[in-house]
Design an enzyme around this catalytic site. Structure first.
Site, short mmCIF file in Angstrom:
data_model
loop_
_atom_site.label_atom_id
_atom_site.label_comp_id
_atom_site.label_asym_id
_atom_site.label_seq_id
_atom_site.Cartn_x
_atom_site.Cartn_y
_atom_site.Cartn_z
N PHE A 216 0.75 -1.43 -0.03
CA PHE A 216 -0.22 -0.12 0.05
C PHE A 216 1.03 1.37 -0.41
CE2 PHE A 216 -3.63 -3.01 1.20
CZ PHE A 216 -4.41 -2.32 0.97
N HIS A 217 0.34 2.77 -1.10
CA HIS A 217 1.28 3.38 -0.92
C HIS A 217 0.42 4.54 -1.84
CE1 HIS A 217 2.18 2.36 -5.02
NE2 HIS A 217 2.50 3.96 -4.82
N ARG A 218 -0.74 3.99 -1.82
CA ARG A 218 -1.65 5.63 -2.62
C ARG A 218 -2.06 6.11 -1.79
NH1 ARG A 218 -1.15 5.43 -8.06
NH2 ARG A 218 -0.77 3.39 -8.90
#
Length: 372
Positions: A216-218
């Site tokens: 996850f990085h958005r």
């Protein structure tokens, strides 16, 4: 001899460029020049990364570094213009949708150099994503459009691109995956937990097929404290049923620390937060997983090829073929636990591999360039 500049600005770009560099080695009529804009600095983009993918060291590194979108784009354009003046290439090939993609296309187009966009036509139809703006700008001024799926062709045709300029030739990420998978699955998976001295090992702490891979990085998922807090607790809840292994993106980890969420993570012994992985280790991790839970782009393609269920926590995707044909499923945050439970219960989504995702895209692309 045709002179071809290949541009890479971020780590995923190199995974797409690598098969092209292999196919161009000792080519009789095309001379490749590899330009790294330096858009993303990443310790995993060290010699180890280039060794793993067998990529030659870039011929030119612009070393632009991180900055705002406007400043970074301007720096890339300034540096790349000097490269084009010096090298006088016949073609410039850009990949993907990062700032380097749009910036170098703008420079080449204004200088009258023929531009080739690999991964053209992908659309999320969400202009809040910087990548979507880069895709639209690049495709508005490119000369040759290489696509990875039928939906990308349709998008370009709808936007007025002539059919004879569009070439669906396959997926270079899958070329890299096909070539590297046997070696990847022989790499040892031993991880040091972040904020802990303890190491974990695939095969003893958890077995193949009995864990989920997490990425996850958005900004929409990790930059808001309430959303990230909710996600951490959902991950924790899932980890009580099945271990989760998370090579943490620096952006996500910084926010976890800033929002004071480390204590929440520490409550869950089967929620494994580890450092970012090299390509071979990451592919090994994903290929042995029961499922991927993500908001990333490339992993949607890799899990589709591997036919592993992928749950993408986003309202849209620029890779819809992974949903229509592949094992990918778009879900909302509040669907996570129920969807993972379905996978654990043997009801995960599986699919087929899209056309030309066969490990031979680079050969078809080089043949096209040779004919231009």
């Amino acid at each position: 001899m045709k002179k071809l500049i290949l541009v890479a600005g971020a780590r995923p770009n190199f995974m797409k460029i690598a098969p092209l560099m292999h196919a161009l080695k000792n080519h009789k009529s095309i001379k490749p020049i590899l330009v790294h804009t330096g858009q993303h600095y990443d310790v995993k983009m060290s010699g180890q990364f280039f060794d793993e993918l067998n990529i030659p060291t870039p011929d030119i590194n612009l070393e632009v570094g991180s900055a705002s979108h406007a400043v970074q784009t301007a720096r890339i354009m300034e540096g790349f213009e000097k490269v084009c003046i010096s090298e006088q290439p016949d073609f410039v090939l850009v990949v993907g949708d990062v700032n380097s993609t749009a910036a170098c296309t703008l420079v080449a187009s204004k200088m009258g150099i023929k531009t080739i966009h690999y991964e053209a036509g992908l659309r999320s139809n969400d202009r809040t994503m910087p990548e979507e703006i880069n895709r639209l700008v690049t495709d508005a001024i490119s000369d040759v459009f290489i696509t990875t799926s039928v939906d990308a062709d349709d998008n370009l045709l709808r936007e007025g691109v002539a059919a004879d300029k569009i070439h669906m030739l396959g997926n270079l990420m899958i070329d890299s995956l096909v070539e590297q998978l046997p070696k990847a699955q022989q790499t040892e998976l031993v991880f040091k937990l972040l904020n802990h001295d303890r190491e974990i090992r695939l095969g003893s702490d958890f077995k193949a097929g009995e864990y989920g891979a997490l990425t996850f990085h958005r900004p929409g998922n990790v930059d808001d404290k309430d959303t990230l807090t909710l996600l951490v607790n959902l991950w924790g809840e899932i980890s009580q049923r099945i271990p989760l292994v998370f090579p943490v993106h620096p952006r996500t980890y910084k926010n976890i620390q800033q929002f004071g969420l480390q204590h929440d993570i520490d409550k869950y012994p089967n929620l494994y937060f580890i450092e970012p992985l090299g390509y071979l280790q990451f592919i090994h991790l994903v290929s042995r997983s029961a499922f991927a839970l993500t908001d990333s782009g490339g992993i949607q393609e890799e899990t589709t090829f591997l036919n592993i269920p992928c749950l993408t926590v986003r309202p849209n995707t620029e890779r819809p073929v992974t949903v229509w044909e592949g094992s990918n499923k778009l879900i909302k945050v509040h669907d996570i636990v129920a969807e993972v439970s379905s996978i654990i219960d043997g009801e995960g989504k599986h699919g087929t591999v899209p056309k030309y995702w066969d490990g031979h895209a680079a050969e078809r692309i080089i043949h096209l360039i040779d004919e231009l």
